[in-house]
Design a protein around this motif. Structure first.
Motif, PDB file in Angstrom:
ATOM      1  N   ILE A 227       0.832  -1.201   0.000  1.00 25.62           N
ATOM      2  CA  ILE A 227       0.000   0.000   0.000  1.00 25.62           C
ATOM      3  C   ILE A 227       0.869   1.254   0.000  1.00 25.62           C
ATOM      4  O   ILE A 227       0.650   2.194  -0.759  1.00 25.62           O
ATOM      5  N   SER A 228       1.893   1.269   0.861  1.00 22.05           N
ATOM      6  CA  SER A 228       2.767   2.440   0.962  1.00 22.05           C
ATOM      7  C   SER A 228       4.105   2.013   1.555  1.00 22.05           C
ATOM      8  O   SER A 228       4.224   0.916   2.118  1.00 22.05           O
ATOM      9  N   ARG A 229       5.104   2.894   1.433  1.00 22.91           N
ATOM     10  CA  ARG A 229       6.444   2.599   1.943  1.00 22.91           C
ATOM     11  C   ARG A 229       6.982   3.767   2.755  1.00 22.91           C
ATOM     12  O   ARG A 229       6.611   4.915   2.514  1.00 22.91           O
ATOM     13  N   ALA A 230       7.841   3.462   3.696  1.00 20.63           N
ATOM     14  CA  ALA A 230       8.602   4.482   4.410  1.00 20.63           C
ATOM     15  C   ALA A 230      10.048   4.329   3.971  1.00 20.63           C
ATOM     16  O   ALA A 230      10.815   3.562   4.560  1.00 20.63           O
ATOM     17  N   ALA A 231      10.387   5.035   2.883  1.00 20.36           N
ATOM     18  CA  ALA A 231      11.692   4.868   2.222  1.00 20.36           C
ATOM     19  C   ALA A 231      11.877   3.389   1.908  1.00 20.36           C
ATOM     20  O   ALA A 231      10.973   2.737   1.407  1.00 20.36           O
ATOM     21  N   VAL A 299     -17.637  -5.658   6.423  1.00 21.74           N
ATOM     22  CA  VAL A 299     -17.378  -4.963   7.686  1.00 21.74           C
ATOM     23  C   VAL A 299     -15.916  -4.534   7.718  1.00 21.74           C
ATOM     24  O   VAL A 299     -15.024  -5.312   7.348  1.00 21.74           O
ATOM     25  N   GLU A 300     -15.669  -3.299   8.143  1.00 25.11           N
ATOM     26  CA  GLU A 300     -14.311  -2.791   8.336  1.00 25.11           C
ATOM     27  C   GLU A 300     -14.107  -2.430   9.799  1.00 25.11           C
ATOM     28  O   GLU A 300     -15.028  -1.956  10.465  1.00 25.11           O
ATOM     29  N   ALA A 301     -12.890  -2.645  10.280  1.00 32.86           N
ATOM     30  CA  ALA A 301     -12.550  -2.327  11.670  1.00 32.86           C
ATOM     31  C   ALA A 301     -11.561  -1.170  11.709  1.00 32.86           C
ATOM     32  O   ALA A 301     -10.526  -1.219  11.040  1.00 32.86           O
ATOM     33  N   PRO A 302     -11.865  -0.121  12.471  1.00 32.83           N
ATOM     34  CA  PRO A 302     -10.887   0.962  12.632  1.00 32.83           C
ATOM     35  C   PRO A 302      -9.626   0.440  13.305  1.00 32.83           C
ATOM     36  O   PRO A 302      -9.632  -0.624  13.932  1.00 32.83           O
ATOM     37  N   LEU A 303      -8.547   1.185  13.179  1.00 26.15           N
ATOM     38  CA  LEU A 303      -7.270   0.736  13.716  1.00 26.15           C
ATOM     39  C   LEU A 303      -7.301   0.628  15.236  1.00 26.15           C
ATOM     40  O   LEU A 303      -7.810   1.506  15.930  1.00 26.15           O
ATOM     41  N   ASP A 304      -6.742  -0.461  15.736  1.00 30.26           N
ATOM     42  CA  ASP A 304      -6.531  -0.648  17.158  1.00 30.26           C
ATOM     43  C   ASP A 304      -5.396   0.283  17.607  1.00 30.26           C
ATOM     44  O   ASP A 304      -4.492   0.593  16.821  1.00 30.26           O
ATOM     45  N   GLU A 318      -4.284   5.884   7.427  1.00 27.53           N
ATOM     46  CA  GLU A 318      -5.170   4.807   6.972  1.00 27.53           C
ATOM     47  C   GLU A 318      -6.050   5.202   5.788  1.00 27.53           C
ATOM     48  O   GLU A 318      -6.498   4.345   5.018  1.00 27.53           O
ATOM     49  N   HIS A 319      -6.288   6.499   5.603  1.00 27.67           N
ATOM     50  CA  HIS A 319      -7.150   6.951   4.516  1.00 27.67           C
ATOM     51  C   HIS A 319      -6.463   6.888   3.153  1.00 27.67           C
ATOM     52  O   HIS A 319      -7.099   7.106   2.122  1.00 27.67           O
ATOM     53  N   GLU A 320      -5.157   6.588   3.140  1.00 29.30           N
ATOM     54  CA  GLU A 320      -4.444   6.444   1.874  1.00 29.30           C
ATOM     55  C   GLU A 320      -4.814   5.155   1.143  1.00 29.30           C
ATOM     56  O   GLU A 320      -4.590   5.033  -0.062  1.00 29.30           O
ATOM     57  N   ALA A 321      -5.357   4.174   1.865  1.00 25.84           N
ATOM     58  CA  ALA A 321      -5.546   2.843   1.302  1.00 25.84           C
ATOM     59  C   ALA A 321      -6.867   2.704   0.560  1.00 25.84           C
ATOM     60  O   ALA A 321      -7.892   3.264   0.967  1.00 25.84           O
TER      61      ALA A 321
END
Length: 335
Positions: A227-231, A299-304, A318-321
């Motif tokens: 989905i995304s990278r940190a460098a 069903v989606e679960a918000p982040l713990d 999380e909204h990037e996905a």
């Protein structure tokens, strides 16, 4: 505990039944952990051979039944249910993401086991008494590891639970997990098709890659999308298990050299260096499954808070996905 070893024979009406179902029908007080321990240690045998949970029985086969834990007395069961305080009832209800007449979906927190064991007294299965007992009590239809957070489905009736469990068994449940992993997988998306086997290591059981012909090896397949990278330090991944093996996602990511951060068991030097102060960065974000009576349930679960801490540390939002990253990956692969 009874000290007696019994030999039972499979009746005609039980032909084709899995060995775990065979046991649960006769001794419903046995929980998943207790039964798996008996199977793993070779105490349960079919025609003299060790059995696995998915071993299917044939009419006339002999089943060795080892000494089993005693069922709790009715008084003990009532006492345990009475221990569910009003605060615990409110807590259980606060976990609900979705509920209708057939299904409850809860957001299981990291650190809370799904079922109990010898040293585990607080767990989701116990909290289900918040909805009542008998036919009012919801039923578990799948499981998550203790430290994995996210969507957990419950059937509100025997028929609803059976239909949901059937959807899982027939691979009609599409699960999307989010994970933060060490390094950046190359290619960015793909399928991990690596058989797994359970092995004891230093008095602990782990799941490890195996040769398909190795005794006890089970086929295991996981689809992944970056989905995304940190460098080049780490990546935010979407993971979809096509099979349901114990610790499958954790073992598969370790197998390709990209351990999930915060994992105390499946780790390497790279993941340890990135995981300081973090719990397991694995979250069951979304499920899409046929509803027991109508249409499709999503069903989606918000982040713990545990995985949110990892997102905050490494700057992910999380909204990037995409809600369904695997469909996008499939379309791209067909171009």
């Amino acid at each position: 505990m009874s000290r007696e070893v019994k030999i039972l024979y499979v009746a005609e009406g039980e032909d084709g039944v899995r060995i775990d179902k065979f046991f649960k029908r006769r001794w419903p007080h046995l929980n998943h952990i207790q039964l798996n321990k008996l199977l793993r240690s070779g105490q349960v045998r079919v025609d003299g051979a060790r059995a696995k949970a998915d071993t299917r029985l044939s009419t006339g086969q002999s089943v060795r039944v080892p000494p089993l834990p005693d069922a709790p007395s009715e008084e003990q069961q009532k006492r345990e249910r009475a221990e569910l305080s009003p605060q615990e009832v409110r807590y259980a209800k606060s976990l609900v993401l979705y509920e209708d007449e057939d299904v409850i979906a809860i957001n299981k927190p990291s650190g809370l086991a799904v079922q109990g064991g010898t040293k585990t007294k607080n767990h989701i299965d116990r909290l289900l008494s918040a909805w009542g007992e008998g036919l009012e009590r919801p039923r578990l239809v799948h499981r998550l590891d203790r430290d994995t957070s996210g969507v957990l489905l419950l059937g509100k009736s025997p028929s609803a639970a059976a239909r949901l469990a059937g959807a899982f068994a027939k691979r009609k449940a599409y699960k999307t997990y989010w994970a933060l992993v060490a390094g950046t997988p190359d290619p960015k998306e793909g399928v991990i098709d690596v058989p797994l086997v359970k092995k004891g290591i230093n008095d602990r059981e782990m799941v490890m890659p195996a040769d398909p012909k190795e005794p006890g090896a089970e086929a295991a397949e996981t689809e992944y999308v970056t989905i995304s990278r940190a460098a080049h330090r780490l990546a935010w991944m979407a993971l979809r298990p096509h099979t349901g093996r114990t610790h499958q996602l954790r073992a598969h990511m370790q197998a390709i050299g990209h351990c999930i951060l915060g994992d105390p068991k499946y780790k390497d030097e790279k993941s340890i260096a990135l995981s300081e102060g973090l719990g397991l960065q694995l979250h069951h974000r979304r499920i899409e499954i046929p509803h027991p009576t109508h249409g499709t349930l999503i069903v989606e679960a918000p982040l713990d808070p545990v995985i949110q801490a990892g997102f905050d540390r490494y700057g992910f939002d999380e909204h990037e996905a995409s809600p369904e990253p695997f469909r996008k990956a499939t379309r791209a692969s067909r171009r």
